[in-house]
Design a protein around this motif. Structure first.
Motif, PDB file in Angstrom:
ATOM      1  N   LYS A 177      -3.350  20.789   0.410  1.00 12.20           N
ATOM      2  CA  LYS A 177      -3.241  20.561  -0.870  1.00 12.20           C
ATOM      3  C   LYS A 177      -3.089  19.002  -1.404  1.00 12.20           C
ATOM      4  CE  LYS A 177       0.091  21.941  -4.356  1.00 12.20           C
ATOM      5  NZ  LYS A 177       1.516  22.872  -4.475  1.00 12.20           N
ATOM      6  N   HIS A 178      -2.562  18.151  -0.638  1.00 10.96           N
ATOM      7  CA  HIS A 178      -2.424  16.892  -1.189  1.00 10.96           C
ATOM      8  C   HIS A 178      -3.353  15.750  -0.383  1.00 10.96           C
ATOM      9  CE1 HIS A 178       1.207  18.170  -3.082  1.00 10.96           C
ATOM     10  NE2 HIS A 178       1.881  18.408  -2.017  1.00 10.96           N
ATOM     11  N   TYR A 179      -4.680  16.317   0.162  1.00  7.96           N
ATOM     12  CA  TYR A 179      -5.590  15.528   0.769  1.00  7.96           C
ATOM     13  C   TYR A 179      -6.104  14.597  -0.255  1.00  7.96           C
ATOM     14  CZ  TYR A 179     -10.142  14.295   2.488  1.00  7.96           C
ATOM     15  OH  TYR A 179     -11.383  13.198   2.890  1.00  7.96           O
ATOM     16  N   THR A 180      -6.121  13.208   0.254  1.00  8.23           N
ATOM     17  CA  THR A 180      -6.920  12.239  -0.635  1.00  8.23           C
ATOM     18  C   THR A 180      -7.675  11.500   0.363  1.00  8.23           C
ATOM     19  OG1 THR A 180      -5.237  10.485  -0.369  1.00  8.23           O
ATOM     20  CG2 THR A 180      -5.142  11.822  -2.322  1.00  8.23           C
ATOM     21  N   ARG A 181      -9.164  11.239   0.289  1.00  8.61           N
ATOM     22  CA  ARG A 181     -10.083  10.575   0.946  1.00  8.61           C
ATOM     23  C   ARG A 181      -9.425   9.070   1.326  1.00  8.61           C
ATOM     24  NH1 ARG A 181     -15.192  11.132   2.597  1.00  8.61           N
ATOM     25  NH2 ARG A 181     -16.357   8.979   2.819  1.00  8.61           N
ATOM     26  N   PRO A 182      -9.170   8.824   2.546  1.00 11.93           N
ATOM     27  CA  PRO A 182      -8.670   7.686   3.010  1.00 11.93           C
ATOM     28  C   PRO A 182      -9.641   6.360   2.348  1.00 11.93           C
ATOM     29  CG  PRO A 182      -8.755   8.974   4.976  1.00 11.93           C
ATOM     30  CD  PRO A 182      -9.616   9.788   3.650  1.00 11.93           C
ATOM     31  N   LYS A 183      -8.930   5.403   1.978  1.00  8.65           N
ATOM     32  CA  LYS A 183      -9.336   4.283   1.560  1.00  8.65           C
ATOM     33  C   LYS A 183      -9.238   3.162   2.558  1.00  8.65           C
ATOM     34  CE  LYS A 183      -7.913   5.349  -3.169  1.00  8.65           C
ATOM     35  NZ  LYS A 183      -7.148   4.943  -4.501  1.00  8.65           N
ATOM     36  N   PRO A 184     -10.507   2.154   2.300  1.00  4.25           N
ATOM     37  CA  PRO A 184     -10.450   1.097   3.247  1.00  4.25           C
ATOM     38  C   PRO A 184      -9.027   0.078   2.970  1.00  4.25           C
ATOM     39  CG  PRO A 184     -12.630   1.218   2.205  1.00  4.25           C
ATOM     40  CD  PRO A 184     -11.660   2.295   1.511  1.00  4.25           C
ATOM     41  N   ILE A 185      -8.785  -0.562   4.054  1.00 12.90           N
ATOM     42  CA  ILE A 185      -7.386  -1.281   3.970  1.00 12.90           C
ATOM     43  C   ILE A 185      -7.423  -2.261   2.837  1.00 12.90           C
ATOM     44  CG2 ILE A 185      -7.654  -2.938   5.685  1.00 12.90           C
ATOM     45  CD1 ILE A 185      -4.815  -0.225   5.729  1.00 12.90           C
ATOM     46  N   LYS A 186      -8.595  -2.951   2.716  1.00 11.93           N
ATOM     47  CA  LYS A 186      -8.422  -4.199   1.743  1.00 11.93           C
ATOM     48  C   LYS A 186      -8.229  -3.522   0.403  1.00 11.93           C
ATOM     49  CE  LYS A 186     -11.512  -7.328   3.861  1.00 11.93           C
ATOM     50  NZ  LYS A 186     -13.040  -8.049   3.663  1.00 11.93           N
ATOM     51  N   GLU A 187      -8.349  -2.253  -0.195  1.00 19.58           N
ATOM     52  CA  GLU A 187      -8.178  -1.619  -1.315  1.00 19.58           C
ATOM     53  C   GLU A 187      -6.767  -1.493  -1.303  1.00 19.58           C
ATOM     54  OE1 GLU A 187     -10.446   1.544  -2.562  1.00 19.58           O
ATOM     55  OE2 GLU A 187     -12.471   0.647  -1.638  1.00 19.58           O
ATOM     56  N   LEU A 188      -6.055  -1.439  -0.218  1.00 16.21           N
ATOM     57  CA  LEU A 188      -4.565  -0.905  -0.119  1.00 16.21           C
ATOM     58  C   LEU A 188      -3.542  -2.305  -0.237  1.00 16.21           C
ATOM     59  CD1 LEU A 188      -4.897   2.202   2.079  1.00 16.21           C
ATOM     60  CD2 LEU A 188      -4.663   1.922  -0.391  1.00 16.21           C
ATOM     61  N   VAL A 189      -4.216  -3.105   0.682  1.00 16.99           N
ATOM     62  CA  VAL A 189      -3.151  -4.195   0.855  1.00 16.99           C
ATOM     63  C   VAL A 189      -3.709  -5.694   0.634  1.00 16.99           C
ATOM     64  CG1 VAL A 189      -2.479  -3.179   3.024  1.00 16.99           C
ATOM     65  CG2 VAL A 189      -4.147  -4.964   3.144  1.00 16.99           C
ATOM     66  N   GLY A 190      -5.026  -5.751  -0.299  1.00 19.59           N
ATOM     67  CA  GLY A 190      -5.516  -6.807  -0.725  1.00 19.59           C
ATOM     68  C   GLY A 190      -6.399  -7.468   0.383  1.00 19.59           C
ATOM     69  N   ASP A 191      -7.139  -8.563   0.083  1.00 19.28           N
ATOM     70  CA  ASP A 191      -7.935  -9.311   0.910  1.00 19.28           C
ATOM     71  C   ASP A 191      -7.235 -10.211   1.800  1.00 19.28           C
ATOM     72  OD1 ASP A 191     -10.457  -8.104  -0.359  1.00 19.28           O
ATOM     73  OD2 ASP A 191     -10.476  -9.713  -1.806  1.00 19.28           O
ATOM     74  N   TYR A 192      -7.796 -10.790   2.926  1.00 18.72           N
ATOM     75  CA  TYR A 192      -7.658 -11.646   3.645  1.00 18.72           C
ATOM     76  C   TYR A 192      -7.230 -12.782   3.144  1.00 18.72           C
ATOM     77  CZ  TYR A 192      -7.614 -14.892   7.732  1.00 18.72           C
ATOM     78  OH  TYR A 192      -7.284 -15.842   8.525  1.00 18.72           O
ATOM     79  N   GLN A 193      -6.076 -13.586   2.972  1.00 18.23           N
ATOM     80  CA  GLN A 193      -5.809 -14.907   2.355  1.00 18.23           C
ATOM     81  C   GLN A 193      -5.657 -15.968   3.176  1.00 18.23           C
ATOM     82  OE1 GLN A 193      -5.700 -14.938  -0.908  1.00 18.23           O
ATOM     83  NE2 GLN A 193      -5.885 -12.570  -1.193  1.00 18.23           N
ATOM     84  N   GLY A 194      -6.262 -15.964   4.592  1.00 15.67           N
ATOM     85  CA  GLY A 194      -6.324 -17.099   5.502  1.00 15.67           C
ATOM     86  C   GLY A 194      -5.257 -17.149   6.273  1.00 15.67           C
ATOM     87  N   ASP A 195      -4.268 -16.393   6.260  1.00 11.51           N
ATOM     88  CA  ASP A 195      -3.183 -16.220   7.411  1.00 11.51           C
ATOM     89  C   ASP A 195      -3.436 -14.745   8.010  1.00 11.51           C
ATOM     90  OD1 ASP A 195      -0.765 -15.847   8.790  1.00 11.51           O
ATOM     91  OD2 ASP A 195       0.410 -16.987   7.000  1.00 11.51           O
ATOM     92  N   GLN A 196      -3.844 -14.720   9.167  1.00  8.61           N
ATOM     93  CA  GLN A 196      -3.973 -13.639   9.988  1.00  8.61           C
ATOM     94  C   GLN A 196      -2.748 -12.823  10.353  1.00  8.61           C
ATOM     95  OE1 GLN A 196      -6.712 -12.197  10.372  1.00  8.61           O
ATOM     96  NE2 GLN A 196      -6.354 -10.605  11.967  1.00  8.61           N
ATOM     97  N   THR A 197      -1.600 -13.580  10.603  1.00  2.74           N
ATOM     98  CA  THR A 197      -0.296 -12.837  10.840  1.00  2.74           C
ATOM     99  C   THR A 197       0.196 -12.264   9.476  1.00  2.74           C
ATOM    100  OG1 THR A 197       0.336 -14.677  12.719  1.00  2.74           O
ATOM    101  CG2 THR A 197       1.864 -13.221  11.593  1.00  2.74           C
ATOM    102  N   ASP A 198      -0.097 -12.700   8.545  1.00  2.00           N
ATOM    103  CA  ASP A 198       0.491 -12.203   7.329  1.00  2.00           C
ATOM    104  C   ASP A 198      -0.425 -11.106   7.095  1.00  2.00           C
ATOM    105  OD1 ASP A 198       1.875 -12.154   4.605  1.00  2.00           O
ATOM    106  OD2 ASP A 198      -0.345 -12.377   4.046  1.00  2.00           O
ATOM    107  N   TYR A 199      -1.788 -11.245   7.250  1.00  2.00           N
ATOM    108  CA  TYR A 199      -2.725 -10.038   6.977  1.00  2.00           C
ATOM    109  C   TYR A 199      -2.340  -8.698   7.855  1.00  2.00           C
ATOM    110  CZ  TYR A 199      -7.107  -7.711   5.649  1.00  2.00           C
ATOM    111  OH  TYR A 199      -8.102  -6.903   5.232  1.00  2.00           O
ATOM    112  N   LEU A 200      -1.999  -9.081   8.955  1.00  4.55           N
ATOM    113  CA  LEU A 200      -1.656  -8.251  10.164  1.00  4.55           C
ATOM    114  C   LEU A 200      -0.379  -7.217   9.749  1.00  4.55           C
ATOM    115  CD1 LEU A 200      -2.858  -9.666  13.275  1.00  4.55           C
ATOM    116  CD2 LEU A 200      -3.540  -7.524  12.350  1.00  4.55           C
ATOM    117  N   LEU A 201       0.529  -8.086   9.082  1.00  9.72           N
ATOM    118  CA  LEU A 201       1.745  -7.412   8.772  1.00  9.72           C
ATOM    119  C   LEU A 201       1.744  -6.600   7.556  1.00  9.72           C
ATOM    120  CD1 LEU A 201       4.216 -10.502   9.075  1.00  9.72           C
ATOM    121  CD2 LEU A 201       4.471  -8.481  10.340  1.00  9.72           C
TER     122      LEU A 201
END
Length: 357
Positions: A247-271
């Motif tokens: 019933k509540h299925y939604t097609r998974p979205k790429p992670i960038k669409e959910l958390v935003g683009d990489y901003q130059g800080d890999q640790t922050d991006y991983l978190l």
């Protein structure tokens, strides 16, 4: 595909409908019929039914068939044959009608599909709210709006839709091993990262694997992994293959669409990715997190420190364990030690059951 039809032998109209349907299905599926309790329990086991098709809903035999399917985790389809129509319910004693409603509420929600014989029946059944997966297929026995061949073809299409749903549940161990290897290679772009002796390429169930990849939106990774490994996969237009979803299925979205683009800080991006995957676990999210963990600019000590500061160490450790299980994350790329406990099982189960009806 093995399909077992269960129907009451004391209902002549249903019996004739099943006979007509079975005859038309013989070219497409292995079909057996059962009309009593003793035979359907035995046949469901011995026949190794992929689908149980239950005809009617107002007798004890049909309740037992529903129980049998649920208990043995066999996918099932129900044709109502008008037995939940208002006129049929009004003809029942009040006590029997109440018992029928209670039983149907419990079991019909588990059906992969409910087949109705016309628009009126579809509308009446939809009002009960038991199951949204309603398929309307006219009865060639009582109307000339459909031929017996078309009735059988439409019914088989429902069966195929059932078998193309939640294909992870249907995968054999060899196909699962192949999927893990394909995903690992799809992430790394090099077949030397996996041992291809863990699966037999000749025995992969490609339809299960490729349909699952479509539903989890990981086709880019599986296609790339298949190509790098040099596997002979068939051409399947998986986005055109029909399936049923929870019933509540939604097609998974790429992670960038959910958390935003990489901003130059890999640790922050991983978190950001870890928090997202823990909140809404999907296989696509797990794959993209794994890909990021293999990058050269990951500072494991700093990431571990940040996880500790945010109180996420244990949660992330459970996630690391799941990445190792599903995507073969190597120990040398784990920023913290994995943790396998009851909450890890819950996280693993959420990923496995993402497509479960």
């Amino acid at each position: 595909m093995n399909v077992l039809h269960i129907y009451p032998k004391n209902n002549e109209l249903i019996q004739r409908h099943v006979s007509l349907l079975v005859e038309g299905l013989k070219q497409s599926a292995n079909v057996m019929v059962a009309d009593n309790n003793k035979s359907f329990y035995k046949q469901a086991r011995d026949f190794e039914a992929d689908i149980i098709h239950i005809h009617g809903v107002n007798q004890m035999m049909q309740f037992k068939a529903l129980r049998c399917a649920v208990k043995n985790n066999i996918r099932f389809v129900v044709t109502l044959h008008g037995q939940l129509q208002p006129f049929a319910l009004d003809a029942m004693p009040a006590q029997q009608r109440t018992a029928l409603f209670l039983a149907m509420r419990e079991y019909l929600s588990h059906a992969y599909a409910v087949i109705t014989l016309g628009k009126l029946e579809s509308g009446s059944f939809a009002k009960h709210g038991y199951n949204p997966r309603i398929e309307e297929i006219h009865n060639a026995l009582i109307t000339n709006t459909i031929t017996p061949a078309d009735m059988a073809a439409k019914t088989f299409a429902v069966y195929q839709k059932v078998m193309d749903s939640n294909t992870l549940e249907l995968m054999d161990s060899n196909t699962l091993a192949a999927l893990k290897a394909i995903l690992k290679v799809g992430i790394m772009g090099d077949k030397r990262w996996v041992d291809d002796s863990t699966f037999d390429a000749r025995l992969i169930n490609w339809r299960h694997l490729m349909v699952y990849a479509e539903h989890e939106n990981i086709v880019n990774y599986t296609d790339y992994g298949i190509r790098i490994l040099g596997l002979a996969a068939p051409l399947l237009n998986t986005d055109k293959i029909a399936a049923y979803f929870p019933k509540h299925y939604t097609r998974p979205k790429p992670i960038k669409e959910l958390v935003g683009d990489y901003q130059g800080d890999q640790t922050d991006y991983l978190l950001r990715i870890i928090r997202q995957v823990l909140k809404f676990p999907t296989l696509l999210g797990a794959i993209e997190l794994t890909r990021e963990l293999y990058r050269d600019n990951v500072n494991d000590d700093l990431l571990a420190e940040k996880l500790e500061d945010e109180g996420l160490t244990k949660s992330a450790a459970r996630l690391i364990q799941v990445l190792a299980d599903f995507i073969l994350l190597d120990e040398g790329y784990m920023p913290i030690d994995p943790l396998d406990d009851k909450l890890t099982i819950k996280l693993r189960t959420n990923l496995i059951n993402h497509l479960k009806i």
